[in-house]
Design a protein around this motif. Structure first.
Motif, PDB file in Angstrom:
ATOM      1  N   ILE A   1       0.856  -1.188   0.000  1.00  0.00           N
ATOM      2  CA  ILE A   1       0.000   0.000   0.000  1.00  0.00           C
ATOM      3  C   ILE A   1       0.893   1.239   0.000  1.00  0.00           C
ATOM      4  CG2 ILE A   1      -1.794   1.258   1.238  1.00  0.00           C
ATOM      5  CD1 ILE A   1      -2.704  -1.449   2.368  1.00  0.00           C
ATOM      6  N   PRO A   2       0.917   1.985  -1.111  1.00  0.00           N
ATOM      7  CA  PRO A   2       1.798   3.148  -1.205  1.00  0.00           C
ATOM      8  C   PRO A   2       1.324   4.308  -0.339  1.00  0.00           C
ATOM      9  CG  PRO A   2       0.434   3.004  -3.161  1.00  0.00           C
ATOM     10  CD  PRO A   2       0.136   1.786  -2.347  1.00  0.00           C
ATOM     11  N   GLY A   3       2.260   5.166   0.036  1.00  0.00           N
ATOM     12  CA  GLY A   3       1.905   6.343   0.819  1.00  0.00           C
ATOM     13  C   GLY A   3       3.005   7.386   0.739  1.00  0.00           C
ATOM     14  N   ILE A   4       2.689   8.586   1.184  1.00  0.00           N
ATOM     15  CA  ILE A   4       3.680   9.660   1.283  1.00  0.00           C
ATOM     16  C   ILE A   4       3.599  10.247   2.685  1.00  0.00           C
ATOM     17  CG2 ILE A   4       3.718  10.216  -1.180  1.00  0.00           C
ATOM     18  CD1 ILE A   4       1.847  12.554  -0.584  1.00  0.00           C
ATOM     19  N   TRP A   5       4.742  10.649   3.229  1.00  0.00           N
ATOM     20  CA  TRP A   5       4.769  11.242   4.563  1.00  0.00           C
ATOM     21  C   TRP A   5       6.012  12.106   4.700  1.00  0.00           C
ATOM     22  CZ3 TRP A   5       5.354   6.035   3.528  1.00  0.00           C
ATOM     23  CH2 TRP A   5       6.585   5.454   3.823  1.00  0.00           C
ATOM     24  N   SER A   6       6.119  12.786   5.820  1.00  0.00           N
ATOM     25  CA  SER A   6       7.278  13.664   6.033  1.00  0.00           C
ATOM     26  C   SER A   6       7.769  13.555   7.471  1.00  0.00           C
ATOM     27  CB  SER A   6       6.925  15.123   5.711  1.00  0.00           C
ATOM     28  OG  SER A   6       5.963  15.613   6.630  1.00  0.00           O
ATOM     29  N   GLY A   7       8.987  14.031   7.692  1.00  0.00           N
ATOM     30  CA  GLY A   7       9.576  14.035   9.022  1.00  0.00           C
ATOM     31  C   GLY A   7      10.667  15.082   9.079  1.00  0.00           C
ATOM     32  N   SER A   8      11.502  14.992  10.074  1.00  0.00           N
ATOM     33  CA  SER A   8      12.579  15.958  10.266  1.00  0.00           C
ATOM     34  C   SER A   8      13.908  15.235  10.439  1.00  0.00           C
ATOM     35  CB  SER A   8      12.310  16.832  11.496  1.00  0.00           C
ATOM     36  OG  SER A   8      11.061  17.479  11.394  1.00  0.00           O
ATOM     37  N   GLY A   9      14.997  15.975  10.309  1.00  0.00           N
ATOM     38  CA  GLY A   9      16.328  15.435  10.520  1.00  0.00           C
ATOM     39  C   GLY A   9      17.303  16.584  10.706  1.00  0.00           C
ATOM     40  N   PHE A  10      18.569  16.280  10.987  1.00  0.00           N
ATOM     41  CA  PHE A  10      19.553  17.353  11.118  1.00  0.00           C
ATOM     42  C   PHE A  10      20.917  16.892  10.637  1.00  0.00           C
ATOM     43  CE2 PHE A  10      19.540  15.145  15.196  1.00  0.00           C
ATOM     44  CZ  PHE A  10      20.896  15.013  15.510  1.00  0.00           C
TER      45      PHE A  10
ATOM     46  N   ASN B   1       5.254  16.783  17.792  1.00  0.00           N
ATOM     47  CA  ASN B   1       4.093  16.365  17.020  1.00  0.00           C
ATOM     48  C   ASN B   1       4.524  15.558  15.796  1.00  0.00           C
ATOM     49  OD1 ASN B   1       1.903  17.868  18.469  1.00  0.00           O
ATOM     50  ND2 ASN B   1       3.211  19.593  17.931  1.00  0.00           N
ATOM     51  N   PRO B   2       3.577  14.835  15.153  1.00  0.00           N
ATOM     52  CA  PRO B   2       3.918  14.117  13.926  1.00  0.00           C
ATOM     53  C   PRO B   2       4.603  15.043  12.921  1.00  0.00           C
ATOM     54  CG  PRO B   2       1.718  13.520  14.643  1.00  0.00           C
ATOM     55  CD  PRO B   2       2.167  14.635  15.544  1.00  0.00           C
ATOM     56  N   GLY B   3       5.686  14.587  12.354  1.00  0.00           N
ATOM     57  CA  GLY B   3       6.485  15.411  11.440  1.00  0.00           C
ATOM     58  C   GLY B   3       7.680  16.030  12.142  1.00  0.00           C
ATOM     59  N   ASN B   4       7.535  16.255  13.452  1.00  0.00           N
ATOM     60  CA  ASN B   4       8.634  16.771  14.269  1.00  0.00           C
ATOM     61  C   ASN B   4       9.667  15.679  14.542  1.00  0.00           C
ATOM     62  OD1 ASN B   4       9.409  19.207  15.352  1.00  0.00           O
ATOM     63  ND2 ASN B   4       8.575  18.799  17.377  1.00  0.00           N
ATOM     64  N   SER B   5       9.250  14.416  14.342  1.00  0.00           N
ATOM     65  CA  SER B   5      10.120  13.272  14.616  1.00  0.00           C
ATOM     66  C   SER B   5      11.397  13.361  13.789  1.00  0.00           C
ATOM     67  CB  SER B   5       9.389  11.966  14.284  1.00  0.00           C
ATOM     68  OG  SER B   5       8.314  11.761  15.146  1.00  0.00           O
ATOM     69  N   GLY B   6      12.515  13.114  14.444  1.00  0.00           N
ATOM     70  CA  GLY B   6      13.796  13.132  13.758  1.00  0.00           C
ATOM     71  C   GLY B   6      14.555  14.427  13.900  1.00  0.00           C
ATOM     72  N   GLY B   7      13.911  15.466  14.409  1.00  0.00           N
ATOM     73  CA  GLY B   7      14.590  16.731  14.641  1.00  0.00           C
ATOM     74  C   GLY B   7      15.378  16.694  15.943  1.00  0.00           C
ATOM     75  N   PRO B   8      16.229  17.692  16.191  1.00  0.00           N
ATOM     76  CA  PRO B   8      17.049  17.691  17.406  1.00  0.00           C
ATOM     77  C   PRO B   8      16.378  18.391  18.583  1.00  0.00           C
ATOM     78  CG  PRO B   8      17.731  19.488  15.995  1.00  0.00           C
ATOM     79  CD  PRO B   8      16.613  18.791  15.260  1.00  0.00           C
ATOM     80  N   SER B   9      16.712  17.954  19.775  1.00  0.00           N
ATOM     81  CA  SER B   9      16.433  18.712  20.995  1.00  0.00           C
ATOM     82  C   SER B   9      17.772  19.240  21.476  1.00  0.00           C
ATOM     83  CB  SER B   9      15.788  17.824  22.061  1.00  0.00           C
ATOM     84  OG  SER B   9      14.427  17.597  21.768  1.00  0.00           O
ATOM     85  N   ILE B  10      17.837  20.530  21.752  1.00  0.00           N
ATOM     86  CA  ILE B  10      19.122  21.171  22.045  1.00  0.00           C
ATOM     87  C   ILE B  10      19.127  21.815  23.429  1.00  0.00           C
ATOM     88  CG2 ILE B  10      19.506  21.601  19.592  1.00  0.00           C
ATOM     89  CD1 ILE B  10      18.784  24.561  20.182  1.00  0.00           C
ATOM     90  N   ASN B  11      20.347  22.042  23.954  1.00  0.00           N
ATOM     91  CA  ASN B  11      20.476  22.683  25.262  1.00  0.00           C
ATOM     92  C   ASN B  11      21.126  24.062  25.123  1.00  0.00           C
ATOM     93  OD1 ASN B  11      23.219  22.233  24.837  1.00  0.00           O
ATOM     94  ND2 ASN B  11      23.364  20.567  26.334  1.00  0.00           N
ATOM     95  N   LYS B  12      21.355  24.739  26.248  1.00  0.00           N
ATOM     96  CA  LYS B  12      21.888  26.106  26.246  1.00  0.00           C
ATOM     97  C   LYS B  12      23.325  26.189  25.738  1.00  0.00           C
ATOM     98  CE  LYS B  12      23.082  25.729  31.172  1.00  0.00           C
ATOM     99  NZ  LYS B  12      24.497  25.454  30.962  1.00  0.00           N
ATOM    100  N   ASP B  13      24.008  25.039  25.665  1.00  0.00           N
ATOM    101  CA  ASP B  13      25.374  25.026  25.154  1.00  0.00           C
ATOM    102  C   ASP B  13      25.424  24.825  23.643  1.00  0.00           C
ATOM    103  OD1 ASP B  13      26.515  25.309  27.736  1.00  0.00           O
ATOM    104  OD2 ASP B  13      26.189  23.173  28.111  1.00  0.00           O
TER     105      ASP B  13
END
Length: 471
Positions: A42-51, A180-192
């Motif tokens: 079953i084909p599909g299209i989707w999106s996400g994040s990365g860095f 949220n969906p689509g935010n997956s794969g992005g970074p969480s960063i700190n003050k440094d």
């Protein structure tokens, strides 16, 4: 004077240029039909994040979640540095079972050159955090492209909690930053300005609870993926149980400390270290454990980091010292870290890697965790039977689909039957079964299942061959 919050905001805005949106075309792996009958795609299209990740002198490498690129046919990225232009990428490797949910992709050489030519400034490569994990209460920012937005989103929050790993899962940070969906794969960063981890998931119907995969796991995965297509983590190679004061006389211990070894797997780490059932593991590389297997010490006061978390972060091949109690005496042994030995029943979530055989009107596949889960939705009783054989050392064959009006249908064979013999010979793989079918073209074959069910089938002269589910 600039506050910490303002400083973190400024850092997050700068790091946006290192975050990309990932556009994927592929197959919807979670569809139960495609699990039970792999010929259905079953084909599909989707999106996400990365860095873009900083690692030695590599260029164009991007960290994301495995679930973003798993079962993809085409993967492209876009960046704020290059307007809405898209660039093709290829998969370096991934953790297919999503524990942890990490993948590494990269721009092809041609696309990296095109990206650099079009970018309004140099690529911002993000640095993974070094040293200790963030403490509870540390302020963070999560960056990504939620819900398919074409501009990156920054959300703020704190590290609110930690979830320990287990034999089958890995450690995660808990945050109240919106993921949220689509935010997956992005970074969480700190003050440094360091990446503390990878935005991974959010609990459905729960408010302000998201998960982050720690940077420590991302580091070890990147190193592993550059050598192998799929990363491997060090495992104990055995089963454990909690200790108790009730065991004091039996184990000759003065007090309950450390965890009891209940089973040692062949060709695993514990066997290599000459550990025996009923030994008590007290420490790994001088990291001590209480009777629950939780780390004792400063970090343990505020965290429930456990023996599995400690072991998984030891690089494969590195020598490990294990402290244990046997017959009331503390002893030490050494062995090299290695993955857990592979059992017969494995996880196989990649659609293109599934092999299957269509014969006698039924689809037969090697049993996997995904098939067990899918069959649970169709027939909970069949799934219960399958759970009994998860520790089998050899693979198992399972019937996952019956076509109407065929030999199997007329014999009323049910879904989920585990085939163990063909013409009185044991069969564990599709190749085993195929050989017997090839020898009996135009004749009959008796199939026997673990439940005792039998079937007597006519083998066609043009016998179907086992299929690789590739495009």
């Amino acid at each position: 004077m600039t506050t910490t919050k303002q400083s973190l905001n400024e850092i997050a805005r700068r790091m946006i240029s290192g975050v990309v949106q990932i556009h994927v075309e592929g197959y919807l792996e979670e569809d139960i039909q495609s699990v039970l009958n792999p010929s259905i795609k079953i084909p599909g299209i989707w999106s996400g994040s990365g860095f873009f990740v900083k690692h030695k002198n590599l260029e164009g490498y991007i960290v994301t979640n495995s679930h973003v690129v798993r079962n993809a046919v085409k993967i492209e990225i876009s960046s704020m540095l290059t307007s809405e232009e898209r660039f093709e990428t290829e998969v370096v490797g991934m953790v297919k079972q999503l524990e942890p949910d990490v993948a590494l992709i990269k721009l092809t050489e041609e696309e990296l050159a095109r990206f650099k030519k079009m970018a309004i400034q140099p690529i911002e490569y993000l640095t993974l955090q070094k040293g200790a994990n963030p403490p509870r209460g540390e302020v963070i920012k999560a960056i990504g492209y939620p819900l398919g937005m074409i501009e990156p989103n920054i959300t703020g929050g704190e590290i609110t909690n930690f979830i320990s790993g287990s034999e089958f899962t890995t450690e995660r940070f808990v945050t109240n930053a919106a993921i949220n969906p689509g935010n997956s794969g992005g970074p969480s960063i700190n003050k440094d300005g360091e990446v503390i981890g990878l935005n991974t998931a959010v609990i459905v119907d729960a408010e302000n609870i998201g998960f982050i995969t720690p940077a420590s796991f991302i580091k070890i995965i990147i190193k592993n993926l550059l050598l192998l297509n799929e990363p491997q983590f060090a495992g104990l190679g055995g089963k454990l149980q909690k200790n108790s004061e009730n065991f004091n006389p039996f184990l000759k211990q003065s007090r309950a400390k450390g965890v009891i070894v209940s089973k040692v797997l062949k060709k695993g780490f514990l066997e290599a270290a000459k550990i025996q059932p009923r030994d008590v593991i007290l420490s790994i590389n001088q990291v001590e454990f209480d009777r629950h297997g939780i780390v004792i010490g400063k970090e343990g006061l505020y965290r429930h980091k456990n023996i599995f978390d400690v072991m998984k972060l030891v690089p494969i091949g590195e020598e490990v010292e294990i402290g244990y109690l046997r017959d009331g005496k503390i002893q030490h042994a050494k062995a090299k870290a290695m993955p857990n030995p592979e059992l017969g029943i494995i996880s196989n979530p990649i659609l293109s890697e599934r092999r299957f055989l269509e014969v006698f009107g039924m689809v037969i596949q090697p049993l996997s965790f995904e098939i067990i889960q899918a069959i649970q939705e169709v027939d909970p009783y069949a799934q219960i039977e399958m759970l009994k054989i998860l520790d089998e050392e050899k693979p198992m064959l399972v019937v996952t689909h019956i076509h109407q009006g065929t030999q199997a249908d007329k014999m009323e064979w049910p879904l989920g039957e585990l085939i163990i013999k063909a013409n009185e010979e044991e069969v564990h793989t599709l190749d085993d079964l195929q050989k017997i079918l090839d020898k009996n073209k135009g004749k009959n074959v008796l199939l026997e299942c673990m439940s005792g069910l039998i079937g007597y089938f006519q083998v066609e002269v043009n016998t179907t061959k086992a299929k690789d589910n590739k495009d």
